[in-house]
Motif scaffolding. Structure first.
Motif, mmCIF file in Angstrom:
data_model
loop_
_atom_site.group_PDB
_atom_site.id
_atom_site.type_symbol
_atom_site.label_atom_id
_atom_site.label_comp_id
_atom_site.label_asym_id
_atom_site.label_seq_id
_atom_site.Cartn_x
_atom_site.Cartn_y
_atom_site.Cartn_z
ATOM 1 N N HIS A 542 -0.422 -12.978 -1.294
ATOM 2 C CA HIS A 542 -0.813 -11.812 -2.076
ATOM 3 C C HIS A 542 0.054 -10.621 -1.702
ATOM 4 C CE1 HIS A 542 -4.939 -13.951 -2.037
ATOM 5 N NE2 HIS A 542 -4.121 -14.473 -2.914
ATOM 6 N N GLN A 543 -0.157 -9.522 -2.398
ATOM 7 C CA GLN A 543 0.679 -8.343 -2.172
ATOM 8 C C GLN A 543 -0.150 -7.139 -1.738
ATOM 9 O OE1 GLN A 543 2.353 -9.148 -6.097
ATOM 10 N NE2 GLN A 543 4.324 -8.459 -5.273
ATOM 11 N N ALA A 544 0.552 -6.164 -1.156
ATOM 12 C CA ALA A 544 -0.144 -4.981 -0.649
ATOM 13 C C ALA A 544 0.611 -3.709 -1.003
ATOM 14 C CB ALA A 544 -0.296 -5.080 0.864
ATOM 15 N N ILE A 545 -0.140 -2.621 -1.075
ATOM 16 C CA ILE A 545 0.436 -1.288 -1.302
ATOM 17 C C ILE A 545 -0.021 -0.406 -0.149
ATOM 18 C CG2 ILE A 545 0.237 0.776 -2.753
ATOM 19 C CD1 ILE A 545 0.206 -1.016 -5.189
ATOM 20 N N LEU A 546 0.935 0.279 0.483
ATOM 21 C CA LEU A 546 0.589 1.190 1.576
ATOM 22 C C LEU A 546 0.938 2.606 1.156
ATOM 23 C CD1 LEU A 546 2.063 -0.743 4.653
ATOM 24 C CD2 LEU A 546 -0.295 -0.741 3.820
ATOM 25 N N LEU A 547 -0.002 3.511 1.356
ATOM 26 C CA LEU A 547 0.234 4.893 0.934
ATOM 27 C C LEU A 547 0.375 5.804 2.136
ATOM 28 C CD1 LEU A 547 -0.019 7.104 -1.482
ATOM 29 C CD2 LEU A 547 -2.295 7.426 -0.538
ATOM 30 N N LEU A 548 1.436 6.592 2.126
ATOM 31 C CA LEU A 548 1.506 7.731 3.038
ATOM 32 C C LEU A 548 2.124 8.864 2.255
ATOM 33 C CD1 LEU A 548 1.036 9.028 5.730
ATOM 34 C CD2 LEU A 548 3.361 8.474 6.329
ATOM 35 N N ASN A 549 1.350 9.907 2.077
ATOM 36 C CA ASN A 549 1.798 10.931 1.161
ATOM 37 C C ASN A 549 2.726 11.951 1.801
ATOM 38 O OD1 ASN A 549 1.999 11.950 -1.327
ATOM 39 N ND2 ASN A 549 0.197 13.266 -1.162
ATOM 40 N N ARG A 550 3.681 11.486 2.555
ATOM 41 C CA ARG A 550 4.650 12.429 3.102
ATOM 42 C C ARG A 550 5.949 11.689 3.365
ATOM 43 N NH1 ARG A 550 2.451 14.132 8.021
ATOM 44 N NH2 ARG A 550 1.081 15.730 7.196
ATOM 45 N N ARG A 551 7.029 12.258 2.836
ATOM 46 C CA ARG A 551 8.289 11.557 3.033
ATOM 47 C C ARG A 551 8.983 12.060 4.289
ATOM 48 N NH1 ARG A 551 12.274 14.578 0.361
ATOM 49 N NH2 ARG A 551 11.316 16.467 -0.468
ATOM 50 N N GLY A 692 -3.531 -0.049 1.754
ATOM 51 C CA GLY A 692 -3.723 0.618 3.033
ATOM 52 C C GLY A 692 -3.389 2.095 2.898
ATOM 53 N N VAL A 693 -4.298 2.955 3.304
ATOM 54 C CA VAL A 693 -3.998 4.383 3.315
ATOM 55 C C VAL A 693 -3.703 4.735 4.769
ATOM 56 C CG1 VAL A 693 -4.846 6.689 2.781
ATOM 57 C CG2 VAL A 693 -5.529 4.750 1.362
ATOM 58 N N ILE A 694 -2.451 5.021 5.077
ATOM 59 C CA ILE A 694 -2.036 5.216 6.464
ATOM 60 C C ILE A 694 -2.719 6.442 7.064
ATOM 61 C CG2 ILE A 694 -0.062 5.584 8.004
ATOM 62 C CD1 ILE A 694 0.159 2.915 6.661
ATOM 63 N N SER A 695 -2.777 7.512 6.268
ATOM 64 C CA SER A 695 -3.486 8.687 6.743
ATOM 65 C C SER A 695 -4.200 9.345 5.578
ATOM 66 C CB SER A 695 -2.510 9.676 7.387
ATOM 67 O OG SER A 695 -3.157 10.921 7.503
ATOM 68 N N GLN A 713 -8.989 12.447 -5.146
ATOM 69 C CA GLN A 713 -8.278 11.821 -6.267
ATOM 70 C C GLN A 713 -7.253 10.808 -5.772
ATOM 71 O OE1 GLN A 713 -6.864 15.391 -8.097
ATOM 72 N NE2 GLN A 713 -8.600 15.539 -9.496
ATOM 73 N N LEU A 714 -6.476 11.233 -4.794
ATOM 74 C CA LEU A 714 -5.394 10.370 -4.325
ATOM 75 C C LEU A 714 -5.934 9.066 -3.740
ATOM 76 C CD1 LEU A 714 -2.363 10.082 -3.950
ATOM 77 C CD2 LEU A 714 -2.587 11.238 -1.749
ATOM 78 N N ILE A 715 -6.937 9.190 -2.903
ATOM 79 C CA ILE A 715 -7.477 7.983 -2.266
ATOM 80 C C ILE A 715 -8.108 7.068 -3.319
ATOM 81 C CG2 ILE A 715 -9.167 7.073 -0.614
ATOM 82 C CD1 ILE A 715 -8.730 9.589 1.069
ATOM 83 N N THR A 716 -8.888 7.657 -4.218
ATOM 84 C CA THR A 716 -9.548 6.842 -5.230
ATOM 85 C C THR A 716 -8.528 6.154 -6.138
ATOM 86 O OG1 THR A 716 -11.290 8.496 -5.207
ATOM 87 C CG2 THR A 716 -11.387 6.877 -6.957
ATOM 88 N N GLN A 717 -7.497 6.907 -6.523
ATOM 89 C CA GLN A 717 -6.496 6.327 -7.418
ATOM 90 C C GLN A 717 -5.746 5.189 -6.748
ATOM 91 O OE1 GLN A 717 -6.055 6.809 -10.572
ATOM 92 N NE2 GLN A 717 -7.210 8.691 -10.965
ATOM 93 N N VAL A 718 -5.330 5.397 -5.505
ATOM 94 C CA VAL A 718 -4.549 4.340 -4.864
ATOM 95 C C VAL A 718 -5.450 3.144 -4.558
ATOM 96 C CG1 VAL A 718 -4.661 5.071 -2.449
ATOM 97 C CG2 VAL A 718 -2.660 3.865 -3.270
#
Ligand SMILES: Nc1ncnc2c1ncn2[C@@H]1O[C@H](COP(=O)(O)OP(=O)(O)OP(=O)(O)O)[C@@H](O)[C@H]1O
Ligand SMILES: [Zn+2]
Length: 866
Positions: A542-551, A692-695, A713-718
């Protein structure tokens, strides 16, 4: 609007060769009619010009014209906003005449002109600038337009006949003889004429020089409009599920055309303007509802506009419209100027039936608008951050109102502004017209029990459609004219409380990172749980998406000895460390000298090298704070075998990069995507089972009253990207603030619970949506000067606001006190209602105090307060 628009020539008439008048020594013209012209530059009002006799009847509202401006009568471009028989100028004899028509087409149809005027007033922006923003520059410049030259006799036929009888030149004779065969007054294409007469085109042109014929260039419209827009539709409608069907049935009566459009004489009682907020959890099939509503509208011969936050980030959504309808114009930023112009023309002729684009697509000049859809209406990218500072969603609502059509706004996490407004207006409308509000409410509650996730207890659910017994039926017994302001009954709250195909929302697991830190040694960006789940997910294919909202790598370069933090030389902001590509570091907290890379300022885009030692005390610096680069590094170290990609604006330079990457992800060539909020939107990949929401905390601490809303919004959307296929989804949410109410609401994906709590606290402190806000930011290279100017302006505003309920807050330094070397001060205006606030701004504006300049920016309904 002026009545003179009724005899507007066809929108696609020929372009005029601009009629020229000498710029100097302009004759004065006291007689009407006059044209009010909004100059493209930032003159903050329309100026009156006299229409020269030769142009009376040709100049119409919406055309681009040339007018003299200022002492030197420098020619300028502008748009005709009105034609009037008289002028209000004190000395009409001083009025200058219009120089000429630049483009015979009506570039701004009447409703768009009205919309522009509203925007100019509402957003405190010069009308000319608003119009500039409405018309693509490719249209103004007529990029890609081909011309066809037509030939016509310029002398009486008898004279030509006589000439033919004695003339010797056989080629000229052939041309003229051919022209004589035409019906009187008719013309023929130059190339065709030359061919038929067996001469070179130049021979024909020479006859014009001799006065025998006249040439006229016309736009090659077939070349402009016949094109590849029509793609065969490949997809058929999906059968709606029960929830979707209820929503659709609820909207349906409002989609019917006004009387007469489809031959009917009876207007549907609910047709016309309505605002429909579709609150649907992620994966509930909102897009399918949009598609089927649009299908209805197209069947009536009308067009639809669909706004999406950013085309580049939502290629999947855009593609679904093309697959379903064929005649779709997708307005994305990668269009060439020629294509853009062509699309505009095709839109204006009604050939394009569906227009999909980001915020500016709301200005598409469709001739017969049937409905507007705004997807992900909560997205702040709908707001333009330069003049005119409009909000695409709000302008869309205004356009729907002016065009008397329904607007459908969709989101899993509606903006609190929209949610509160629709809820309030829907209830008011119901209470006013129904006298049965409570009854409807009771009915709703009884049947809404299936939507466990939406805690409906606290809201007045009188108009939530799905699951309710058709609660928002229109009210045929009350004629529209008695309903008072349309706003009182035209708002509808619709909901899709469940995912399609019986799929469940992903389960959210929260990881307390404080505890994690106590349990494990060193700095770990991934909790043990996330590491485990990631390994497991990939192992199962399966696949995964990891979010970290800072580059970047680390947003905090800090000296542990003297506590110095490296900030931007030009801004009051910490610099973010960006590692050079290919560089590796070995531990998270590491000596700066081991790093190769640069410091970037995300505000002014300044770039510096990373100092080798603390500029204050000479000791070694540390890197703190997370960025996507750092997570990438940890991924590489911990999971060397996982195929993953980092997705942020540093790695994705163009829309094409992103499309390619999504293609790979779709083909499972990439197992994990790690990225910023870029990957939180609209992606629909059934094989993604883990998010995964890193932070979860990155946005919570921002000094902005919308910080909680954004975080939710961000957490719910991702989270909504997980479990969209047959396999259940899981979300691992890492946070240092597990008890924060926003995080708690996000865990439950409980929008209503979040919204109700947040609305209560906004109400207590009088913040939007319970107040209207405008923000004025002043800037200057000199700190004293900006402060002084800001104080003067605040004084003027206070005088204008005296006796009203408009509060003037400030001046005060902005949260980011300096950007790019400019010191920034702000004044915030706040008022419980919009009108008094608009009045105060208007009166100060009329005195020229808010004129467009580099140093002052007025932002009405700001989305960010940094
Ligand atoms: N009635 C239906 N039956 C089966 N599948 C459906 C139905 N409606 C939509 N779908 C499918 O469900 C998936 C999710 O739908 P869609 O993308 O419209 O959801 P959404 O609410 O817009 O999601 P999000 O807000 O999370 O982006 C799509 O693949 C769509 O084709
Ligand atoms: Zn900077």
């Amino acid at each position: 609007m002026d009545g003179s628009t009724s005899d507007t020539p066809n929108l696609f008439g020929v372009f005029d060769q601009p009629a020229q008048l000498p710029a100097r020594a302009l004759p004065t013209a006291a007689e009407g009619p006059f044209a009010a012209v909004a100059i493209e530059k930032s003159v903050d009002r329309a100026l009156d010009y006299a229409i020269p006799k030769t142009l009376v009847g040709s100049v119409v509202v919406g055309q681009r014209v040339r007018v003299p401006l200022g002492r030197g009568n420098k020619p300028n471009f502008g748009y005709v906003t009105a034609i009037k028989p008289t002028t209000d100028y004190r000395d009409p004899s001083k009025i200058k005449p219009l120089l000429g028509i630049d483009d015979k087409r009506v570039l701004i149809p009447p409703t768009l002109m009205e919309l522009a005027c509203w925007m100019s007033r509402y957003y405190i922006a010069p009308l000319g600038l608003v119009l500039e923003c409405i018309i693509p520059s490719a249209v103004k410049k007529r990029t890609g337009v081909g011309y066809i030259t037509f030939v016509q006799l310029a002398k009486p036929r008898e004279e030509v006949q006589a000439f033919l009888e004695k003339a010797k030149a056989p080629k000229r004779r052939a041309v003229l003889a051919r022209l004589l065969q035409l019906e009187p007054g008719h013309s023929v294409e130059l190339l065709r004429l030359a061919k038929e007469a067996g001469v070179k085109p130049n021979t024909v042109r020479k006859l014009a020089g001799l006065g025998w014929i006249s040439l006229k260039a016309e736009v090659d419209l077939p070349g402009m409009t016949a094109d590849t827009l029509v793609v065969p539709a490949t997809e058929v409608s999906i059968a709606l599920n029960e929830d979707q069907q209820k929503v659709f049935d609820d909207i349906l009566p409002r989609l019917s055309p006004p009387a007469g459009v489809d031959g009917s004489t009876q207007p549907s009682p609910s047709a016309g303007f309505s605002v429909n907020l579709l609150m649907g959890v992620t994966g509930s099939g909102k897009t399918e509802v949009y598609l089927q509503c649009i299908e209805r509208v197209l069947a009536q011969g009308r067009q639809a506009i669909v706004l999406v936050p950013e085309i580049a980030l939502t290629p999947q959504t855009a593609r679904r419209f093309v697959a379903r309808f064929g005649k779709v114009a997708i307005l994305h930023s990668g269009l060439s100027a020629g294509t853009r112009h062509k699309y505009w023309q095709q839109i204006a002729t009604g050939q394009a039936q569906v227009i999909v684009g980001a915020r500016s697509a709301i200005f598409a000049p469709v001739p017969n608008l049937g409905m507007i859809v705004v997807d992900e209406e909560h997205e702040s990218s709908y707001k333009q951050d330069q003049l005119p500072r409009y909000h695409g969603r709000d302008v869309a609502v205004k356009r729907a109102q002016l065009e008397k059509v329904p607007i459908l706004l969709g989101s899993a996490t509606p903006s609190l502004e929209m949610y509160e407004r629709v809820r309030r207006e829907a209830t008011a409308g119901n209470a006013e017209n129904h006298h049965g509000g409570t009854e409807a409410r009771r009915a709703t509650r009884n049947s809404a029990d299936h939507s466990q996730r939406h805690d409906l207890k606290q809201i007045d659910q009188s108009r939530v459609a799905a699951g309710a017994k058709s609660s928002s039926v229109e009210l045929p017994s009350v004629p529209p004219c008695l309903r008072g302001d349309s706003s009182s009954s035209n708002y509808h709250l619709l909901s899709l409380p469940r995912r399609v195909r019986g799929l469940s929302l992903p389960h959210v697991e929260v990881i307390d990172m404080k505890q994690e830190m106590r349990m494990r040694r060193g700095v770990n960006l991934f909790s043990q749980r996330l590491e485990y789940m990631l390994t497991n997910t990939v192992a199962q294919g399966h696949q995964a998406i990891l979010l970290l909202n800072r580059r970047g790598y680390s947003n905090y370069v800090h000296c542990p000895s003297c506590q110095h933090v490296v900030t931007c030389k030009y801004c009051d902001k910490t610099m973010t460390y960006h590692r050079s590509t290919g560089e590796h570091t070995l531990s998270a907290k590491i000596m700066a000298s081991a790093h190769a890379g640069q410091l970037h300022c995300h505000y002014c885009l300044a770039v510096n090298t990373l100092p080798t030692q603390c500029p204050e005390c000479g000791k070694l610096l540390s890197l703190f704070g997370l960025g996507t680069q750092r997570v990438e590094e940890e991924m590489q170290r911990k999971f060397p075998d996982i195929k993953f990609a980092r997705v942020d604006s540093d790695t994705m330079r163009s829309a094409k990069d992103y499309e390619e990457l999504l293609g790979k992800f779709g083909r499972k060539e990439i197992q994990v995507m790690l990225g910023t909020q870029m990957i939180a939107k609209g992606l629909d990949y059934p094989n993604v089972t883990l998010v995964g929401v890193i932070s979860g905390d990155t946005a919570l601490a921002l000094p902005d009253f919308r910080a909680a809303e954004r975080t939710f919004q961000l957490i719910t959307q991702v989270a909504g990207r997980a479990g969209r296929g047959d396999l259940p989804g899981r979300v691992i949410l890492q946070t240092f603030l597990p008890d924060d109410p926003t995080i708690q609401a996000a865990i439950k994906q409980d929008y209503v619970g979040f919204a109700e709590r947040e609305l209560i606290s906004r109400k207590e402190v009088g913040l939007p949506p319970f107040a209207r806000m405008a923000r004025i930011v002043l800037r200057d290279e000199e700190a004293d000067k900006v402060q002084q100017t800001a104080e003067e302006l605040a004084g003027e505003l206070a005088i204008a606001a005296a006796g009203t309920n408009v509060q003037i807050k400030g001046p005060m330094p902005c949260a980011v006190g300096r950007i790019a070397g400019y010191f920034r001060h702000q004044i915030v205006l706040q008022s419980p209602a919009a009108t008094p606030l608009q009045r105060v701004l208007a009166s100060v504006r009329a005195r020229g105090l808010l004129n467009k300049s580099e140093r002052i920016a007025v932002d009405v309904n700001p989305v960010s307060l940094l």
